[in-house]
Design a protein around this motif. Structure first.
Motif, PDB file in Angstrom:
ATOM      1  N   ARG A 112      -5.926 -11.585  -4.898  1.00 35.73           N
ATOM      2  CA  ARG A 112      -5.494 -11.752  -6.287  1.00 35.73           C
ATOM      3  C   ARG A 112      -4.227 -10.938  -6.550  1.00 35.73           C
ATOM      4  O   ARG A 112      -3.878 -10.678  -7.697  1.00 35.73           O
ATOM      5  N   TYR A 113      -3.554 -10.530  -5.460  1.00 37.15           N
ATOM      6  CA  TYR A 113      -2.382  -9.668  -5.595  1.00 37.15           C
ATOM      7  C   TYR A 113      -1.094 -10.267  -5.036  1.00 37.15           C
ATOM      8  O   TYR A 113      -0.017  -9.945  -5.521  1.00 37.15           O
ATOM      9  N   PHE A 114      -1.175 -11.078  -3.998  1.00 41.28           N
ATOM     10  CA  PHE A 114       0.022 -11.462  -3.258  1.00 41.28           C
ATOM     11  C   PHE A 114       0.290 -12.959  -3.308  1.00 41.28           C
ATOM     12  O   PHE A 114      -0.624 -13.769  -3.319  1.00 41.28           O
ATOM     13  N   GLU A 115       1.581 -13.300  -3.308  1.00 44.52           N
ATOM     14  CA  GLU A 115       2.041 -14.685  -3.291  1.00 44.52           C
ATOM     15  C   GLU A 115       2.947 -14.848  -2.084  1.00 44.52           C
ATOM     16  O   GLU A 115       3.943 -14.125  -1.985  1.00 44.52           O
ATOM     17  N   PRO A 116       2.655 -15.731  -1.148  1.00 46.40           N
ATOM     18  CA  PRO A 116       1.506 -16.628  -1.154  1.00 46.40           C
ATOM     19  C   PRO A 116       0.209 -15.866  -0.864  1.00 46.40           C
ATOM     20  O   PRO A 116       0.232 -14.842  -0.188  1.00 46.40           O
ATOM     21  N   PRO A 117      -0.949 -16.380  -1.371  1.00 49.93           N
ATOM     22  CA  PRO A 117      -2.236 -15.733  -1.090  1.00 49.93           C
ATOM     23  C   PRO A 117      -2.479 -15.668   0.421  1.00 49.93           C
ATOM     24  O   PRO A 117      -2.178 -16.620   1.135  1.00 49.93           O
ATOM     25  N   GLN A 118      -2.990 -14.551   0.892  1.00 43.76           N
ATOM     26  CA  GLN A 118      -3.164 -14.339   2.332  1.00 43.76           C
ATOM     27  C   GLN A 118      -4.066 -13.143   2.585  1.00 43.76           C
ATOM     28  O   GLN A 118      -4.387 -12.395   1.665  1.00 43.76           O
ATOM     29  N   ASP A 119      -4.452 -12.962   3.844  1.00 48.23           N
ATOM     30  CA  ASP A 119      -5.168 -11.753   4.223  1.00 48.23           C
ATOM     31  C   ASP A 119      -4.262 -10.565   3.917  1.00 48.23           C
ATOM     32  O   ASP A 119      -3.036 -10.662   4.030  1.00 48.23           O
ATOM     33  N   TYR A 120      -4.878  -9.461   3.532  1.00 45.37           N
ATOM     34  CA  TYR A 120      -4.104  -8.240   3.296  1.00 45.37           C
ATOM     35  C   TYR A 120      -4.956  -7.037   3.659  1.00 45.37           C
ATOM     36  O   TYR A 120      -6.151  -7.168   3.917  1.00 45.37           O
ATOM     37  N   LEU A 121      -4.325  -5.884   3.715  1.00 50.63           N
ATOM     38  CA  LEU A 121      -5.032  -4.642   4.022  1.00 50.63           C
ATOM     39  C   LEU A 121      -5.234  -3.843   2.746  1.00 50.63           C
ATOM     40  O   LEU A 121      -4.338  -3.762   1.912  1.00 50.63           O
TER      41      LEU A 121
END
Length: 169
Positions: free
Chosen positions: A73-82
């Motif tokens: 719900r934080y990054f564009e494009p939506p993706q795996d994150y740490l």
């Protein structure tokens, strides 16, 4: 200065003992002892805990979790994150590059990184290249999220922020 090496910490009783130093000398809010005890398995190499040893002593540590893109719900494009949790460097070892080494290690995966500024650490996160996100009450629930964007990634805006209404005269 010697090269700083970040190591994955084993989930075992030795690490639990080392974490007690952080509980004794560190910030209570950043304690990871309960997190470790909940996951304790002798020498489990899939630990989310990472640390730096100096002179045979654990002097800096963090938790690093990979979050599946379907929850992004934080990054564009939506993706795996740490998600970087509870980074802490023991007081006598601060200002020696250990915190930066842990952050650089997290960035080395070239995935977006989210953290929460705790213990008045906003300035540290900004210095590490993180940015505060646009606060969203339903998403951030009183936290103070900071994020690091690898190239090609930007902040994910809510539908309200992404659309602009125009008024006709």
């Amino acid at each position: 200065m010697q090269q700083i090496e970040v190591k994955r910490l084993l989930v075992n009783y030795k690490t639990l003992e080392e974490f007690r130093n952080f509980r004794e000398f560190g910030a209570a809010e950043l304690s990871m002892k309960d997190d470790l005890e909940a996951n304790i398995i002798e020498n489990d190499s899939e630990s989310p805990f990472y640390g730096i040893y100096f002179g045979g002593k654990l002097v800096a540590r963090m938790s690093l979790y990979r979050i599946d893109g379907k929850y992004d719900r934080y990054f564009e494009p939506p993706q795996d994150y740490l998600e970087l949790w509870k980074l802490e460097v023991l007081e006598p070892y601060r200002g020696k590059g250990f915190g930066r080494a842990l952050v650089d290690f997290a960035k080395s995966f070239n995935l977006p990184v989210k953290t929460n500024a705790r213990q008045r650490s906003n300035e540290f996160w900004t210095k590490m290249g993180f940015e505060p996100v646009t606060y969203q009450t339903d998403r951030d629930r009183g936290e103070s999220p900071y994020v690091w964007y690898p190239e090609g990634v930007k902040e994910q805006l809510s539908e309200d922020e992404g659309s602009v209404e125009t008024l006709e005269n």
